[in-house]
Structure formats: structure tokens, C-alpha cells
Design a protein around this motif. Structure first.
Motif, PDB file in Angstrom:
ATOM      1  N   UNK A   1       0.841  -1.202   0.000  1.00 45.97           N
ATOM      2  CA  UNK A   1       0.000   0.000   0.000  1.00 45.97           C
ATOM      3  C   UNK A   1       0.874   1.249   0.000  1.00 45.97           C
ATOM      4  N   UNK A   2       0.502   2.218  -0.827  1.00 45.88           N
ATOM      5  CA  UNK A   2       1.239   3.481  -0.910  1.00 45.88           C
ATOM      6  C   UNK A   2       0.643   4.508   0.047  1.00 45.88           C
ATOM      7  N   UNK A   3       1.477   5.419   0.560  1.00 42.26           N
ATOM      8  CA  UNK A   3       0.913   6.526   1.354  1.00 42.26           C
ATOM      9  C   UNK A   3       0.062   7.429   0.460  1.00 42.26           C
ATOM     10  N   UNK A   4      -0.932   8.049   1.023  1.00 42.38           N
ATOM     11  CA  UNK A   4      -1.839   8.886   0.229  1.00 42.38           C
ATOM     12  C   UNK A   4      -1.093  10.066  -0.387  1.00 42.38           C
ATOM     13  N   UNK A   5      -1.471  10.408  -1.602  1.00 43.32           N
ATOM     14  CA  UNK A   5      -0.823  11.520  -2.320  1.00 43.32           C
ATOM     15  C   UNK A   5      -1.310  12.854  -1.761  1.00 43.32           C
ATOM     16  N   UNK A   6      -0.472  13.923  -1.824  1.00 46.22           N
ATOM     17  CA  UNK A   6      -0.889  15.239  -1.325  1.00 46.22           C
ATOM     18  C   UNK A   6      -2.015  15.828  -2.172  1.00 46.22           C
ATOM     19  N   UNK A   7      -2.905  16.526  -1.512  1.00 44.37           N
ATOM     20  CA  UNK A   7      -4.054  17.113  -2.206  1.00 44.37           C
ATOM     21  C   UNK A   7      -3.745  18.484  -2.789  1.00 44.37           C
ATOM     22  N   UNK A   8      -2.829  19.224  -2.147  1.00 44.57           N
ATOM     23  CA  UNK A   8      -2.617  20.630  -2.517  1.00 44.57           C
ATOM     24  C   UNK A   8      -1.335  20.801  -3.317  1.00 44.57           C
ATOM     25  N   UNK A   9      -1.312  21.825  -4.145  1.00 44.51           N
ATOM     26  CA  UNK A   9      -0.134  22.142  -4.955  1.00 44.51           C
ATOM     27  C   UNK A   9       0.877  22.916  -4.118  1.00 44.51           C
ATOM     28  N   UNK A  10       2.138  22.908  -4.582  1.00 44.89           N
ATOM     29  CA  UNK A  10       3.173  23.651  -3.862  1.00 44.89           C
ATOM     30  C   UNK A  10       3.203  25.112  -4.321  1.00 44.89           C
ATOM     31  N   UNK A  11       4.239  25.875  -3.927  1.00 43.82           N
ATOM     32  CA  UNK A  11       4.337  27.309  -4.234  1.00 43.82           C
ATOM     33  C   UNK A  11       4.382  27.587  -5.735  1.00 43.82           C
ATOM     34  N   UNK A  12       5.004  26.679  -6.485  1.00 44.01           N
ATOM     35  CA  UNK A  12       5.165  26.904  -7.936  1.00 44.01           C
ATOM     36  C   UNK A  12       3.978  26.372  -8.737  1.00 44.01           C
ATOM     37  N   UNK A  13       2.861  26.178  -8.044  1.00 52.82           N
ATOM     38  CA  UNK A  13       1.636  25.700  -8.701  1.00 52.82           C
ATOM     39  C   UNK A  13       1.825  24.339  -9.377  1.00 52.82           C
ATOM     40  N   UNK A  14       2.690  23.542  -8.800  1.00 52.82           N
ATOM     41  CA  UNK A  14       2.905  22.194  -9.338  1.00 52.82           C
ATOM     42  C   UNK A  14       2.674  21.174  -8.234  1.00 52.82           C
TER      43      UNK A  14
END
Length: 470
Positions: free
Chosen positions: A388-401
């Protein structure tokens, strides 16, 4: 005056002499009477009656030769015809080794990966491949599809896909020529024990008929329509040395007895054929079509897995390994096969039932004292491990990526250390489980679960897993 009883004097002597001079019907040509035994009279009468039925020989006129002699001379002047013995053609026919049509063979169109069916009658019985255009036809008799094709298109060289013999049609004689051995090897590759032992020792590039170079075993599988999920599994399994070595040698599984009418053994035969084609160092092309293998999968899985519809690779792997194991004569506990020897490990599964989260704390404590909520342990075998993989982040970082997280393989393998607990929810109940590996197989299969399904769509987790290279 009475006439009866009265004769003229001297007349009786004349009548007597005339009677004596008449030949008797039983007398021979010399006039002697030869008496026959009573039993032979009937046979002699039968002989006399049968005599008119004798065949009369009509003599030819003296100025010309007899008909039989003329036919013999005509046969000597004409070309030698193939002699037929008990319906089979004499292998000593001189044309067998001097066929004038061998230069019409077109190796670039030959493809033996597809199902061996006649392109007209769709029958798989007695199928021949036309070596000029690559199509399959049934039979080689006067009214067969192969014969008609040879006359209609002047394609003369055919290969029997079952007996691996070459024939020239419509002349209908067998072709014996050592230059055709490369075609039979592509149709049915064979490996000796020495060749199998050297597969991993020498990585030698091979050159296909079309000029492309390839490494045997590292060969592309055609995506017929939507079978890429199955191709990935088949490619992975073809590079597991013990499994590959077992299926490269047909003698290993040829004599396995199966109940009559069992179609599952077809899966074993087709997988062996595909394995030998993938590792063939003398291919005509640098890719292989898994058509026959996938046809067997569709048939044996009762259309659970199809060529025209996307499927789940993990589900296919699980079904395929178990189907292969049972087709080779294996059972769940006692009888082992090459599949279980290579991939089967064992683990302990500790399970604890959890009370419903909405219940009051006091009631939860009371329930936890019951035997139903105590931890239980079960020994189980496995063919592969799901990570099982850890859940992916929901929000983008500072550079909109989106940040694509990375995780080491050892972190997600902690699930099986016997300490880490994970909660599993069902429709009614919740369970807390932990897993402890007790026996590792020679080859371990990891299935990383990337896709999660919710009410709206299927979501993919893009987390990168770092594998240790050294």
C-alpha cells in the motif's frame, strides 16, 4: 394291312447297321464311348455351360504394336509421376529434392503466432500455411481450399502446421530440402538442455529476417486491442529463470495426465509455446504476437479476461498462476508444481475484531473482553504481496505544481514485519490485522496498489517507489 410289327425281309439288318454307325453323344472324337462316374456328370455339364462365358482376346492388327506396349512407351517418354503407396506418396519421388518453386517462398510475410485456422472454413483440422502469401488453408486434396488457392493464384509451396512437412501443390508431392529448416524452427522452436543452461551466461544479440537486432527474451509483445495488462504479466513471468527453463523444454509437462475434456491444460501448452517464441534466437521479426495464448486465456477464464476489454493486471496474475498450478496437476496443500516452488511463500495473519466506533466507551470495553474480539492467528500461503502506498498530497506547492512524493521500498514493506497493524473495514464490521512472513519464496512478486475507486472515478496514486539497485 397292318404296318406295326411287320418289316420287309432284309430291312432289319440295314436299320441295325445304321444305328451302329451313328456316333453316340457320349463317344469321344475317336468314336470310343468313355463312361464317366456319376458324381462328375454334373460338373462336366457345368463346364460345358461355363465355356461360352470365357473372355475372348481381341487381337490387334499386325501393322501396329499392342495397346499395352504403346501405353508403356508413352509412360517412359513422359515425366516421372509420383508413385502412390496405400494413399501416401512415395518419398523417393525425384521431384521432392528438386522443387522448382522454392524461390517463390516469401519469409517476410510468414507469421505463425496467430491461431492455426483455415482462413476460409475456419477449421483447425489439417491446416496448411501458404509460404508465398502467409495465409492458412485446409487440406490438400483436389477440392480442398489449399489446392484451389494454389491453382487460382499459382502459389505452390505449402507447410502442414501439424506435421511440419512441406508440399508442392497442385502437383501434390512432398518437398525435402534442408534450406526450409529455418521456417520449421520459427513455427516450433526447440531448446536443448545445454542451450537452456547458457541462456543467462551469454547475452548475445540476434538478427531477425527483416534486419532488426534483438535480445532473445527481451522481445515486444503485440497489443492486439486492449490486452496490454496481460502482456505486462506474461513478459514478467517469461524472465523468471526457473519458470522459463521449465516451459522451454516441452518434455517437462508433455506427459501430465489430465481428465478427459479438460480445457485448462491448453493454458500450459500455449504458455510453453509463447515462452519458446520469446526466447527464440532465430525469429523472423523482433516482436511476438500473444494471440494464441490470449485465446486460451479467454476460453479458460470463461471470458473473465478478454483481448478487447481492459482488465486488472493483479487479478489476471492471481488467476493465471493458480490456473497454471492446477493445470499442471497441483493441489492446494499436498501436490506442488513449478509455480508453487518458485512463487509460493507463507505468512501468519493476526486478526482482531474491533467494536463499532459509535458505541459508548464502557460498552466497547465489555465487548473487548469477549472471545469474539480476541486476536486470532491463521497460517496462510501467498503467491504475491500487495503493498500500500501513502496517500498523495491534495494541494499544490508554491510553484503551482503537484509534488510527486517518493517512498523507499523498505518503508512500504513494513506492513509485513509482524508489528505494523492496519485497519480493514467491511460493510458491517471492522478488523485490525497484522502480517508476519514465515517463509519467503525464491522469487517474490510485489503488487503496488496505485488505483483507488470511489463513487465518481478511479484515482491513481503517482507516488514513486525507490527500489534498491545494489
Amino acid at each position: 394291312m397292318r404296318s406295326s410289327g411287320w418289316t420287309r425281309p432284309g430291312m432289319s439288318g440295314r436299320v441295325k447297321r445304321e444305328r451302329e454307325s451313328r456316333p453316340s453323344p457320349r463317344s469321344s472324337a475317336s468314336g470310343r464311348v468313355k463312361r464317366e462316374p456319376a458324381g462328375s456328370r454334373g460338373s462336366s455339364r457345368g463346364k460345358r455351360e461355363a465355356e461360352p462365358e470365357r473372355v475372348r482376346v481381341k487381337r490387334e492388327p499386325e501393322d501396329g504394336p499392342p495397346r499395352a506396349k504403346r501405353e508403356r512407351e508413352a509412360e517412359e517418354e513422359s515425366e516421372p509421376e509420383p508413385t502412390v503407396r496405400y494413399g501416401r506418396f512415395d518419398p523417393e519421388d525425384r521431384r521432392s529434392r528438386h522443387c522448382p518453386y522454392l524461390d517463390t517462398i516469401n519469409r517476410s510475410v510468414l507469421d505463425f503466432d496467430f491461431e492455426k485456422l483455415c482462413s476460409i472454413s475456419l477449421s483447425h483440422i489439417n491446416v496448411y500455411a501458404c509460404l508465398v502469401c502467409g495465409k492458412y488453408f485446409q487440406g490438400r486434396g483436389l477440392k480442398s481450399h489449399a489446392y484451389i488457392h494454389s491453382v487460382q493464384f499459382s502459389h505452390h509451396v505449402f507447410l502442414n502446421l501439424h506435421t511440419l512437412k512441406f508440399y508442392c501443390l497442385p502437383d501434390n508431392y512432398e518437398i525435402i530440402d534442408s534450406s526450409l529448416e529455418d521456417i520449421t524452427y520459427v513455427l516450433k522452436p526447440t531448446f536443448t538442455k545445454q542451450q537452456i543452461a547458457n541462456l543467462d551466461k551469454q547475452a548475445k544479440l540476434s538478427r531477425a529476417y527483416d534486419g532488426t537486432t534483438y535480445l532473445p527474451g527481451i522481445v515486444g509483445l503485440n497489443n492486439i486491442k486492449a490486452n496490454d495488462y496481460a502482456n505486462a504479466v506474461l513478459q514478467a513471468l517469461s524472465n523468471v529463470p526457473p519458470l522459463r527453463n521449465y516451459f522451454l523444454e516441452e518434455e517437462n509437462y508433455k506427459n501430465i495426465k489430465r481428465p478427459p475434456g479438460d480445457i485448462m491444460f491448453l493454458l500450459v501448452q500455449r504458455f510453453g509455446e509463447l515462452m519458446r517464441k520469446l526466447w527464440n534466437p532465430r525469429n523472423f521479426k523482433a516482436h511476438v504476437s500473444p494471440h494464441e495464448m490470449l485465446q486460451a486465456v479467454v476460453l479458460c477464464s470463461k471470458k473473465t479476461f478478454q483481448i478487447t476489454k481492459q482488465g486488472d493486471g493483479v487479478d489476471f496474475l492471481s488467476w493465471f498462476l493458480n490456473a497454471l498450478h492446477s493445470a499442471l496437476g497441483g493441489t492446494k496443500k499436498k501436490k506442488k508444481t513449478i509455480v508453487t516452488d518458485v512463487f509460493q511463500g507463507s505468512m501468519r495473519i493476526f486478526t482482531k475484531k474491533l467494536p463499532h466506533p459509535d458505541l459508548p466507551a464502557e460498552e466497547k470495553e465489555q465487548l473487548l473482553q469477549n472471545d469474539e474480539y480476541q486476536e486470532t492467528m491463521v497460517e496462510s500461503t501467498f503467491m504475491y504481496l500487495t503493498l500500500d502506498l501513502p496517500t498523495a498530497p491534495l494541494y499544490k506547492d508554491e510553484k503551482e505544481q503537484l509534488i510527486i512524493p517518493q517512498v523507499p521500498l523498505f518503508n512500504i514493506l513494513a506492513k509485513f514485519n509482524g508489528i505494523t497493524e492496519k485497519e480493514y473495514k467491511t460493510y458491517k464490521e471492522n478488523f485490525l490485522k497484522r502480517f508476519q512472513l514465515t517463509k519467503l519464496p525464491p522469487y517474490l512478486i510485489f503488487c503496488i496498489k496505485r488505483f483507488t475507486k470511489n463513487n465518481f472515478f478511479v484515482e491513481k496514486n503517482p507516488t514513486i517507489v525507490n527500489f534498491p539497485i545494489t
